[in-house]
Scaffold this motif. Sequence first.
Motif, mmCIF file in Angstrom:
data_model
loop_
_atom_site.group_PDB
_atom_site.id
_atom_site.type_symbol
_atom_site.label_atom_id
_atom_site.label_comp_id
_atom_site.label_asym_id
_atom_site.label_seq_id
_atom_site.Cartn_x
_atom_site.Cartn_y
_atom_site.Cartn_z
ATOM 1 N N ALA A 143 1.087 3.953 -2.993
ATOM 2 C CA ALA A 143 1.613 5.084 -2.619
ATOM 3 C C ALA A 143 2.192 6.162 -3.023
ATOM 4 C CB ALA A 143 0.062 5.590 -1.412
ATOM 5 N N ASN A 144 3.399 5.749 -3.196
ATOM 6 C CA ASN A 144 4.803 6.900 -3.473
ATOM 7 C C ASN A 144 4.738 6.653 -5.080
ATOM 8 O OD1 ASN A 144 5.746 7.085 -0.801
ATOM 9 N ND2 ASN A 144 6.755 5.193 -0.930
ATOM 10 N N ILE A 145 4.241 5.347 -5.717
ATOM 11 C CA ILE A 145 4.367 5.052 -6.829
ATOM 12 C C ILE A 145 3.071 6.654 -7.881
ATOM 13 C CG2 ILE A 145 3.591 4.057 -8.841
ATOM 14 C CD1 ILE A 145 4.849 1.584 -7.503
ATOM 15 N N GLU B 170 1.933 9.073 -6.137
ATOM 16 C CA GLU B 170 2.245 10.609 -5.933
ATOM 17 C C GLU B 170 3.760 11.289 -7.309
ATOM 18 O OE1 GLU B 170 2.216 13.558 -4.361
ATOM 19 O OE2 GLU B 170 1.015 12.296 -3.322
ATOM 20 N N ARG B 171 3.874 10.345 -7.267
ATOM 21 C CA ARG B 171 5.540 10.406 -8.157
ATOM 22 C C ARG B 171 5.258 10.517 -9.027
ATOM 23 N NH1 ARG B 171 10.055 5.748 -6.967
ATOM 24 N NH2 ARG B 171 11.050 6.714 -5.108
ATOM 25 N N LYS C 43 1.904 11.562 -10.004
ATOM 26 C CA LYS C 43 0.940 13.233 -9.537
ATOM 27 C C LYS C 43 1.979 13.533 -10.226
ATOM 28 C CE LYS C 43 -2.526 11.640 -6.689
ATOM 29 N NZ LYS C 43 -3.000 11.683 -5.561
ATOM 30 N N ARG C 44 3.188 13.777 -10.022
ATOM 31 C CA ARG C 44 4.175 15.067 -9.193
ATOM 32 C C ARG C 44 4.345 15.494 -11.237
ATOM 33 N NH1 ARG C 44 8.910 13.754 -5.632
ATOM 34 N NH2 ARG C 44 7.107 11.799 -4.578
ATOM 35 N N ASP D 109 0.917 -0.642 -0.865
ATOM 36 C CA ASP D 109 0.004 -0.232 0.083
ATOM 37 C C ASP D 109 1.014 1.660 -0.541
ATOM 38 O OD1 ASP D 109 -2.482 1.845 0.097
ATOM 39 O OD2 ASP D 109 -1.705 1.754 2.372
ATOM 40 N N THR D 110 2.374 1.262 0.728
ATOM 41 C CA THR D 110 2.725 2.867 1.206
ATOM 42 C C THR D 110 3.395 2.550 -0.090
ATOM 43 O OG1 THR D 110 2.847 2.219 3.491
ATOM 44 C CG2 THR D 110 5.154 3.078 2.183
ATOM 45 N N ALA D 111 3.985 1.869 -1.475
ATOM 46 C CA ALA D 111 4.750 1.589 -2.096
ATOM 47 C C ALA D 111 3.848 2.386 -3.774
ATOM 48 C CB ALA D 111 5.376 0.465 -2.526
#
Length: 101
Positions: free
Chosen positions: A90-92, A94-95, A97-98, A86-88
């Motif tokens: 979310a990080n992907i 987020e990247r 989106k940026r 789940d954390t991985a």
Amino acid sequence: MKDLADAAANNGWWLAPGIVGRLMFHSKEVQAGRRRFWGREMLPETFIAVGMAMIGNALGTYWDLPGPVSAGLIGALSYLGPRFIDTAGANILERFKRRRP
């Protein structure tokens, strides 16, 4: 009866690496003193092991991985668990989106 045993062995093999992977994580938590070995955490860990084994088996089948590689994938996913995935994820996201303007 032998056919039933053969079917269970051929189709249920993916549970073993899932249980072993989750047991390794649980043992690490026990060694760190964060939980007892025979504690109430064992029942949820069993469900997590089965769930992660199902996901790993599905990925191994989708990617057409051979048995030992698929077992390694299942064990690794089971060890990492759903919180890491789940954390991985979310990080992907987020990247991505940026990157987009």
